[in-house]
Design a protein around this motif. Structure first.
Motif, mmCIF file in Angstrom:
data_model
loop_
_atom_site.group_PDB
_atom_site.id
_atom_site.type_symbol
_atom_site.label_atom_id
_atom_site.label_comp_id
_atom_site.label_asym_id
_atom_site.label_seq_id
_atom_site.Cartn_x
_atom_site.Cartn_y
_atom_site.Cartn_z
ATOM 1 N N UNK A 202 1.444 -3.453 7.020
ATOM 2 C CA UNK A 202 1.282 -2.205 7.772
ATOM 3 C C UNK A 202 2.609 -1.645 8.290
ATOM 4 N N UNK A 203 3.501 -2.451 8.871
ATOM 5 C CA UNK A 203 4.765 -1.870 9.345
ATOM 6 C C UNK A 203 5.626 -1.272 8.219
ATOM 7 N N UNK A 204 5.483 -1.801 7.011
ATOM 8 C CA UNK A 204 6.243 -1.268 5.885
ATOM 9 C C UNK A 204 5.728 0.105 5.471
ATOM 10 N N UNK A 205 4.421 0.298 5.551
ATOM 11 C CA UNK A 205 3.791 1.525 5.075
ATOM 12 C C UNK A 205 3.634 2.556 6.188
ATOM 13 N N UNK A 206 3.347 2.101 7.400
ATOM 14 C CA UNK A 206 3.121 2.952 8.570
ATOM 15 C C UNK A 206 2.056 4.026 8.300
ATOM 16 N N UNK A 207 0.863 3.606 7.928
ATOM 17 C CA UNK A 207 -0.193 4.574 7.612
ATOM 18 C C UNK A 207 -0.821 5.172 8.867
ATOM 19 N N UNK A 208 -1.373 6.365 8.715
ATOM 20 C CA UNK A 208 -2.191 6.968 9.766
ATOM 21 C C UNK A 208 -3.655 6.577 9.598
ATOM 22 N N UNK A 209 -4.042 6.343 8.354
ATOM 23 C CA UNK A 209 -5.416 5.964 8.025
ATOM 24 C C UNK A 209 -5.351 4.720 7.139
ATOM 25 N N UNK A 210 -6.179 3.740 7.460
ATOM 26 C CA UNK A 210 -6.266 2.525 6.654
ATOM 27 C C UNK A 210 -7.708 2.399 6.178
ATOM 28 N N UNK A 211 -7.878 2.181 4.881
ATOM 29 C CA UNK A 211 -9.197 1.951 4.307
ATOM 30 C C UNK A 211 -9.216 0.522 3.791
ATOM 31 N N UNK A 212 -10.190 -0.261 4.253
ATOM 32 C CA UNK A 212 -10.314 -1.636 3.776
ATOM 33 C C UNK A 212 -11.720 -1.881 3.267
ATOM 34 N N UNK A 213 -11.796 -2.662 2.232
ATOM 35 C CA UNK A 213 -13.068 -3.152 1.738
ATOM 36 C C UNK A 213 -12.837 -4.545 1.194
ATOM 37 N N UNK A 214 -13.435 -5.490 1.846
ATOM 38 C CA UNK A 214 -13.354 -6.878 1.406
ATOM 39 C C UNK A 214 -14.438 -7.653 2.122
ATOM 40 N N UNK A 215 -14.628 -8.866 1.720
ATOM 41 C CA UNK A 215 -15.591 -9.700 2.404
ATOM 42 C C UNK A 215 -16.762 -10.157 1.559
ATOM 43 N N UNK B 256 -8.926 -4.494 15.428
ATOM 44 C CA UNK B 256 -8.056 -4.089 16.537
ATOM 45 C C UNK B 256 -6.641 -3.804 16.056
ATOM 46 N N UNK B 257 -6.121 -4.664 15.198
ATOM 47 C CA UNK B 257 -4.760 -4.439 14.709
ATOM 48 C C UNK B 257 -4.682 -3.195 13.814
ATOM 49 N N UNK B 258 -5.579 -3.104 12.850
ATOM 50 C CA UNK B 258 -5.500 -1.999 11.891
ATOM 51 C C UNK B 258 -5.791 -0.646 12.531
ATOM 52 N N UNK B 259 -6.507 -0.634 13.640
ATOM 53 C CA UNK B 259 -6.813 0.644 14.304
ATOM 54 C C UNK B 259 -5.913 0.898 15.519
ATOM 55 N N UNK B 260 -4.871 0.098 15.672
ATOM 56 C CA UNK B 260 -3.953 0.303 16.801
ATOM 57 C C UNK B 260 -2.915 1.371 16.461
ATOM 58 N N UNK B 261 -2.155 1.755 17.449
ATOM 59 C CA UNK B 261 -1.048 2.711 17.276
ATOM 60 C C UNK B 261 -1.504 4.039 16.677
ATOM 61 N N UNK B 262 -2.713 4.461 17.024
ATOM 62 C CA UNK B 262 -3.203 5.763 16.582
ATOM 63 C C UNK B 262 -3.754 5.801 15.172
ATOM 64 N N UNK B 263 -3.829 4.652 14.522
ATOM 65 C CA UNK B 263 -4.372 4.623 13.162
ATOM 66 C C UNK B 263 -5.892 4.707 13.205
#
Length: 177
Positions: free
Chosen positions: A10-23, A68-75
């Motif tokens: 995440x710090x390398x990319x600095x996205x505003x929106x993150x989409x994840x699908x796994x599990x 919590x991590x992926x949605x922090x910092x305004x993401x």
């Protein structure tokens, strides 16, 4: 180790929106890493539907940490749920997992949940191989031969659902779309 991986990327990319699908392989025994011989060190058995409070709590903790991590910092985090399976025993374990993920997402307004379970279920909520394609309103086969994964048509339909959430978030951020 999802948290470690995301903290590197995440710090390398600095996205505003993150989409994840796994599990899809998650409704099994939970480990705390590997033993010295490389085999998994299971700390909690697989979810069973009944008496799996310990599994739910630990999986919820892990999912919540990632959310919590992926949605922090305004993401904005868009968490894509998993579909059910044609095997009822697998579906039962997947349902426990899906319930935990939904509950964790509901606690976090910055997390948007895309409901793949509902999208790829039949009219009465059970497993479906065929669903209505929203692009042309025709019933289409959406599953791979394994009964769980989506085929190309299913993936395209799911991508449309994800795109709706992404576009809504971009508009909320002021984009003229």
């Amino acid at each position: 180790d999802w948290p470690s991986h995301f903290r590197q990327i995440v710090p390398q990319v600095q996205p505003d929106i993150v989409v994840v699908t796994f599990g899809g392989n998650d409704p099994q025994g939970l480990t705390d890493g590997a033993k010295a011989d490389g085999s998994p060190n299971f700390i909690i058995g697989e979810p069973t539907g009944d008496g799996d409070a310990e599994w739910r709590a630990e999986y919820g903790r892990r999912v919540g940490e990632v959310m919590d991590y992926l949605s922090s910092e305004g993401r904005t985090l868009i968490w894509v749920g998993i579909p059910n399976d044609d095997n009822p025993d697998v579906t039962m374990r997947l349902q426990v997992q899906d319930e935990v993920v939904r509950a964790e997402a509901a606690k976090r307004p910055q997390v948007q949940f895309v409901d793949a379970w509902k999208r790829f279920s039949g009219r009465e909520g059970g497993w479906a191989e065929w669903v209505i394609d929203p692009r042309d309103k025709q019933a289409k086969d959406v599953r791979a031969d394994d009964g769980f994964h989506l085929n190309t048509v299913g993936a395209e339909i799911l991508a449309l659902d994800i795109a709706e959430v992404v576009i809504a978030d971009l508009r909320a951020r002021g984009a003229a779309i």
